[in-house]
Design a protein around this motif. Structure first.
Motif, PDB file in Angstrom:
ATOM      1  N   ARG A   1      28.549  24.330   5.309  1.00 51.22           N
ATOM      2  CA  ARG A   1      28.741  25.149   6.498  1.00 51.22           C
ATOM      3  C   ARG A   1      27.904  24.582   7.633  1.00 51.22           C
ATOM      4  O   ARG A   1      26.938  23.868   7.404  1.00 51.22           O
ATOM      5  CB  ARG A   1      28.263  26.598   6.243  1.00 51.22           C
ATOM      6  N   ASN A   2      28.229  24.955   8.866  1.00 54.55           N
ATOM      7  CA  ASN A   2      27.395  24.561  10.002  1.00 54.55           C
ATOM      8  C   ASN A   2      25.968  25.041   9.808  1.00 54.55           C
ATOM      9  O   ASN A   2      25.014  24.401  10.241  1.00 54.55           O
ATOM     10  CB  ASN A   2      27.949  25.118  11.317  1.00 54.55           C
ATOM     11  N   SER A   3      25.825  26.187   9.165  1.00 59.23           N
ATOM     12  CA  SER A   3      24.500  26.783   8.965  1.00 59.23           C
ATOM     13  C   SER A   3      23.779  26.204   7.755  1.00 59.23           C
ATOM     14  O   SER A   3      22.653  26.570   7.475  1.00 59.23           O
ATOM     15  CB  SER A   3      24.644  28.296   8.809  1.00 59.23           C
TER      16      SER A   3
END
Length: 92
Positions: free
Chosen positions: A38-40
Motif C-alpha cells: 500500500r502507499n502507507s
C-alpha cells in the motif's frame, strides 16, 4: 500514436515470509506472511497451516480465489538479497 497502456491500475502483494513455529508438544506449525503493498506501507496477513508447505498451499489458494495472479519472483522490498513471489490484480 503510441498507446500507453489500457488505463488499468494494479495492486500488488508478496509472500513476504514463510517459517515454522513451535506449537507445543514437539509439534510445529507453518506460517506464511502475505504483505499487501500500500502507499502507507505493508499490510501483513498471516496464514497458518500444519506445516510450511501446507500454509503455502493455503496462502496461494486464497490469493487465487481473491483474484490475485502470480507474476514472478522479484527482489523483496522488505528483505534485501531475497527473491519473493509477487502477485497482482486489477485495483478494486
Amino acid at each position: 500514436g503510441v498507446k500507453r497502456g489500457d488505463g488499468r491500475r494494479w495492486e500488488y502483494c508478496i509472500v513476504a515470509k514463510a517459517y515454522e513455529v513451535s506449537s507445543g508438544d514437539n509439534k510445529s506449525m507453518g506460517v506464511i506472511e502475505i504483505c499487501y503493498l500500500r502507499n502507507s506501507g505493508c499490510r501483513v496477513v498471516k496464514i497458518n497451516g500444519h506445516s510450511k508447505s501446507d500454509a503455502t498451499v493455503k496462502a496461494i489458494s486464497r490469493l487465487g480465489a481473491a483474484g490475485w495472479e502470480a507474476v514472478g519472483l522479484f527482489p523483496s522490498p522488505l528483505d534485501e538479497g531475497r527473491d519473493v513471489p509477487f502477485f497482482k490484480r486489477p485495483a478494486r
